[in-house]
Scaffold this motif. Sequence first.
Motif, PDB file in Angstrom:
ATOM      1  N   ASN A   4       0.984  -0.854   0.100  1.00  0.00           N
ATOM      2  CA  ASN A   4      -0.034  -0.274  -0.350  1.00  0.00           C
ATOM      3  C   ASN A   4       0.765   0.920   0.122  1.00  0.00           C
ATOM      4  N   HIS A   5       2.124   1.552   0.741  1.00  0.00           N
ATOM      5  CA  HIS A   5       3.072   2.639   0.715  1.00  0.00           C
ATOM      6  C   HIS A   5       3.104   2.396  -0.423  1.00  0.00           C
ATOM      7  N   GLN A   6       3.770   1.185  -1.338  1.00  0.00           N
ATOM      8  CA  GLN A   6       4.706   1.084  -2.256  1.00  0.00           C
ATOM      9  C   GLN A   6       3.643   2.238  -3.807  1.00  0.00           C
ATOM     10  N   ILE A   7       2.650   1.787  -3.322  1.00  0.00           N
ATOM     11  CA  ILE A   7       1.503   2.501  -5.224  1.00  0.00           C
ATOM     12  C   ILE A   7       1.521   3.912  -3.916  1.00  0.00           C
ATOM     13  N   LEU A  44       3.626   1.086 -11.355  1.00  0.00           N
ATOM     14  CA  LEU A  44       2.592   0.896 -10.573  1.00  0.00           C
ATOM     15  C   LEU A  44       1.238   0.678 -10.636  1.00  0.00           C
ATOM     16  N   ILE A  45       1.099  -0.530 -12.088  1.00  0.00           N
ATOM     17  CA  ILE A  45       0.477  -1.731 -13.146  1.00  0.00           C
ATOM     18  C   ILE A  45       1.006  -2.438 -12.103  1.00  0.00           C
ATOM     19  N   ALA A  46       2.769  -3.265 -12.014  1.00  0.00           N
ATOM     20  CA  ALA A  46       2.249  -4.522 -11.767  1.00  0.00           C
ATOM     21  C   ALA A  46       2.439  -4.131 -10.089  1.00  0.00           C
ATOM     22  N   LYS A  47       2.603  -2.800  -9.200  1.00  0.00           N
ATOM     23  CA  LYS A  47       2.076  -2.902  -8.414  1.00  0.00           C
ATOM     24  C   LYS A  47       1.193  -3.078  -7.274  1.00  0.00           C
ATOM     25  N   ARG A  48      -0.115  -2.758  -8.142  1.00  0.00           N
ATOM     26  CA  ARG A  48      -1.473  -2.243  -7.994  1.00  0.00           C
ATOM     27  C   ARG A  48      -1.787  -4.028  -8.332  1.00  0.00           C
ATOM     28  N   GLN A  49      -1.901  -5.222  -9.509  1.00  0.00           N
ATOM     29  CA  GLN A  49      -1.540  -6.550  -9.658  1.00  0.00           C
ATOM     30  C   GLN A  49      -1.250  -7.082  -8.407  1.00  0.00           C
ATOM     31  N   GLN A  50      -0.089  -7.042  -8.043  1.00  0.00           N
ATOM     32  CA  GLN A  50       0.717  -7.503  -6.967  1.00  0.00           C
ATOM     33  C   GLN A  50      -0.315  -8.012  -5.916  1.00  0.00           C
ATOM     34  N   LYS A  51      -0.803  -6.406  -5.648  1.00  0.00           N
ATOM     35  CA  LYS A  51      -1.920  -6.345  -4.016  1.00  0.00           C
ATOM     36  C   LYS A  51      -2.947  -6.536  -4.390  1.00  0.00           C
TER      37      LYS A  51
END
Length: 227
Positions: A4-7, A44-51
């Motif tokens: 969440n913080h990374q996003i 950002l797209i990769a992190k959102r999908q990971q989340k």
Amino acid sequence: MDLNHQINQLEADLLELGTLLEKSERKRVQELLKQEQKKVEKELIAKRQQKEQQTRSETDPSAASKAAYTVKITNYAWDQSEKFVKIYLTLKDVHKIPSENVEVTFTERSFSVLVKNLDGKNHQMTVLNLLYPIDEKDSYKKIKTDMLLVMCKKQTTKKWECLTKVEKQSKDKDKPSMDENADPSEGLMSVLKKIYAEGDDEMKRTINKAWTESQEKKLRGEDMMDF
């Protein structure tokens, strides 16, 4: 640092890059900012999908064992209205799977599609470097019979000549080059040759007929190429 913080940090970086890009005046600086903007959008797209995957696994611990392999969506069509760019993805039976299995994420210059567990596979598509910025908050998806419609809300009402900057660069390369000091008739001939080479039989007959008539007029002292 949790996801969440990374996003949140990436979203803040993207916002600041957009602000800097608007204020910058030098072309080289603008290009550097655009490159960095593109990198942040991908991350950002990769992190959102990971989340999203993390959330699913926490909700359903057996989800990992059910994971399907992923294929890329490469065939699509697009259209536009004054306010939206519309991307049509043909996916058989997409309307039969749970709507939460269809995920579409947007950034100012990109969108990403992930359709999970359709026909035993995940289907994914990411389009980066859109020709103009979109409003990610007002962009959305529509699930129709055997089709997914991605609605990208334009920030500015204007006609898009293509979907991405890459397509535009490709089209620009195909355009005949125009030398300001060159003979105008040479430029016209270059255009005619390109049209002739790419045209169908009817187009070639039309050009041949016009060329023959223009040569006959030239011999009679009349104006050339008045078709």
